[in-house]
Design an enzyme around this catalytic site. Structure first.
Site, mmCIF file in Angstrom:
data_model
loop_
_atom_site.group_PDB
_atom_site.id
_atom_site.type_symbol
_atom_site.label_atom_id
_atom_site.label_comp_id
_atom_site.label_asym_id
_atom_site.label_seq_id
_atom_site.Cartn_x
_atom_site.Cartn_y
_atom_site.Cartn_z
ATOM 1 N N HIS A 199 -23.781 23.361 14.964
ATOM 2 C CA HIS A 199 -22.561 22.556 15.098
ATOM 3 C C HIS A 199 -21.688 22.708 13.839
ATOM 4 O O HIS A 199 -20.473 22.901 13.952
ATOM 5 C CB HIS A 199 -22.948 21.081 15.338
ATOM 6 C CG HIS A 199 -21.797 20.124 15.432
ATOM 7 N ND1 HIS A 199 -21.457 19.470 16.608
ATOM 8 C CD2 HIS A 199 -20.916 19.680 14.491
ATOM 9 C CE1 HIS A 199 -20.409 18.689 16.375
ATOM 10 N NE2 HIS A 199 -20.060 18.781 15.101
ATOM 11 N N GLU A 200 -22.316 22.649 12.662
ATOM 12 C CA GLU A 200 -21.550 22.780 11.408
ATOM 13 C C GLU A 200 -21.028 24.200 11.239
ATOM 14 O O GLU A 200 -19.891 24.406 10.806
ATOM 15 C CB GLU A 200 -22.402 22.379 10.199
ATOM 16 C CG GLU A 200 -23.012 20.983 10.246
ATOM 17 C CD GLU A 200 -22.045 19.891 10.633
ATOM 18 O OE1 GLU A 200 -20.823 20.054 10.433
ATOM 19 O OE2 GLU A 200 -22.503 18.863 11.167
ATOM 20 N N HIS A 238 -17.823 24.735 13.017
ATOM 21 C CA HIS A 238 -16.628 24.229 12.330
ATOM 22 C C HIS A 238 -16.054 25.292 11.397
ATOM 23 O O HIS A 238 -14.838 25.353 11.192
ATOM 24 C CB HIS A 238 -16.948 22.965 11.523
ATOM 25 C CG HIS A 238 -17.001 21.711 12.349
ATOM 26 N ND1 HIS A 238 -15.956 21.296 13.143
ATOM 27 C CD2 HIS A 238 -17.967 20.766 12.497
ATOM 28 C CE1 HIS A 238 -16.275 20.151 13.744
ATOM 29 N NE2 HIS A 238 -17.497 19.807 13.370
ATOM 30 N N CYS A 267 -18.790 14.157 17.260
ATOM 31 C CA CYS A 267 -18.319 14.795 16.030
ATOM 32 C C CYS A 267 -17.599 13.757 15.182
ATOM 33 O O CYS A 267 -16.866 12.921 15.707
ATOM 34 C CB CYS A 267 -17.374 15.952 16.361
ATOM 35 S SG CYS A 267 -16.783 16.839 14.899
HETATM 36 C C1 UDB Z 1 -22.877 13.593 13.542
HETATM 37 N N1 UDB Z 1 -24.464 12.113 14.484
HETATM 38 O O1 UDB Z 1 -23.085 13.236 12.406
HETATM 39 F F1 UDB Z 1 -29.780 13.483 18.129
HETATM 40 F F2 UDB Z 1 -31.244 10.759 14.681
HETATM 41 C C2 UDB Z 1 -23.157 12.682 14.718
HETATM 42 C C3 UDB Z 1 -22.094 11.599 14.883
HETATM 43 C C4 UDB Z 1 -20.744 12.272 15.120
HETATM 44 C C5 UDB Z 1 -22.445 10.771 16.110
HETATM 45 C C6 UDB Z 1 -21.981 10.684 13.678
HETATM 46 C C7 UDB Z 1 -25.549 12.395 15.257
HETATM 47 O O2 UDB Z 1 -25.490 13.137 16.219
HETATM 48 N N2 UDB Z 1 -26.702 11.802 14.846
HETATM 49 C C8 UDB Z 1 -27.953 11.940 15.410
HETATM 50 C C9 UDB Z 1 -28.216 12.696 16.544
HETATM 51 C C10 UDB Z 1 -29.519 12.767 17.049
HETATM 52 C C11 UDB Z 1 -30.545 12.110 16.422
HETATM 53 C C12 UDB Z 1 -30.253 11.370 15.293
HETATM 54 C C13 UDB Z 1 -28.983 11.277 14.775
HETATM 55 N N3 UDB Z 1 -22.380 14.838 13.784
HETATM 56 C C14 UDB Z 1 -21.995 15.619 12.622
HETATM 57 C C15 UDB Z 1 -20.676 16.270 12.718
HETATM 58 O O3 UDB Z 1 -19.739 15.903 13.398
HETATM 59 N N4 UDB Z 1 -20.547 17.325 11.943
HETATM 60 O O4 UDB Z 1 -19.485 18.099 11.974
HETATM 61 C C16 UDB Z 1 -22.315 15.446 15.095
HETATM 62 C C17 UDB Z 1 -23.683 15.998 15.515
HETATM 63 C C18 UDB Z 1 -23.691 16.420 16.992
HETATM 64 C C19 UDB Z 1 -24.773 17.444 17.116
HETATM 65 C C20 UDB Z 1 -25.092 17.927 15.743
HETATM 66 C C21 UDB Z 1 -24.149 17.243 14.808
HETATM 67 ZN ZN ZN Z 2 -18.517 18.047 13.908
#
Ligand code: UDB
Ligand code: ZN
Length: 179
Positions: free
Chosen positions: A153-154, A157, A110
């Site tokens: 996930h969003e 939140h 996250c």
């Molecule tokens: C993310 N990115 O943006 F399976 F191509 C995460 C971070 C926290 C590691 C930056 C991510 O999971 N990228 C990803 C995953 C894959 C394939 C790919 C890229 N979030 C968003 C966030 O915290 N929103 O509140 C966390 C993700 C975890 C599962 C869904 C969102």
């Molecule tokens: Zn998150």
């Protein structure tokens, strides 16, 4: 431009609030905020901008993560068929979901959590989401795979739920009761 300095971290009470509905049609201010959130996720995936501003490459961000307890989030993520889901949504709602569950093999992280928390985070395999986009149109989306996990996930939140609340056997003293 939003940067990691704007992202509130674990321990901030806004991450445990149930966010409030956004009055529609959205105000200019709410639209601008959501557009900035969308720009943040897009910028964070740009190798040059993410390096220059030290952004974690993100796939989505919810308003509580920038300290705003309103029901809106932005995503920028592609599915297995290369369809891009790049949008901001006001008042998103999961109107139906599969019984089948899925999860990311590698667990979840996250933008608001600066540590690795291993564990399987169970999610619905498929969801149908309704919401209002930045153009003020009501949209209905049928989602599966990574995109569906990002939306869930969003959505969490907006309800004060962190991904590790859903990890079986993970003890967090501040855990929120799940419905
Ligand atoms: C993310 N990115 O943006 F399976 F191509 C995460 C971070 C926290 C590691 C930056 C991510 O999971 N990228 C990803 C995953 C894959 C394939 C790919 C890229 N979030 C968003 C966030 O915290 N929103 O509140 C966390 C993700 C975890 C599962 C869904 C969102
Ligand atoms: Zn998150």
């Amino acid at each position: 431009m939003l940067t990691m300095k704007d992202v509130v971290r674990e321990g901030h009470p806004v991450l445990r609030e149930v966010a409030k509905e956004v009055p529609l049609p959205a105000s200019k201010e709410d639209k601008e905020t959501l557009q900035r959130m969308l720009d943040f996720v897009i910028n964070s995936q740009d190798p040059e901008l993410s390096e220059k501003y030290q952004l974690r490459p993100g796939v989505g961000i919810a308003a509580p993560q920038i300290g705003i307890a309103k029901r809106m989030f932005a995503v920028h993520v592609a599915d297995d068929n290369d369809n891009l889901y790049s949008m901001g949504l006001f008042n998103p709602k999961i109107i139906s979901h599969s019984v089948e569950e899925t999860h990311l093999e590698s667990g979840e992280g996250c933008l608001s959590v600066d540590r690795d928390i291993p564990g399987i985070v169970p999610r619905y395999a498929r969801i149908t989401v309704k919401g209002t986009n930045l153009d003020g149109e009501e949209v209905t989306l049928r989602l599966r795979g990574l995109v569906s996990i990002v939306f869930q996930h969003e959505m969490d939140h907006l309800n004060g739920i962190m991904f590790y609340d859903r990890i079986e056997g993970f003890k967090d003293p501040f855990k929120k009761e799940l419905p």
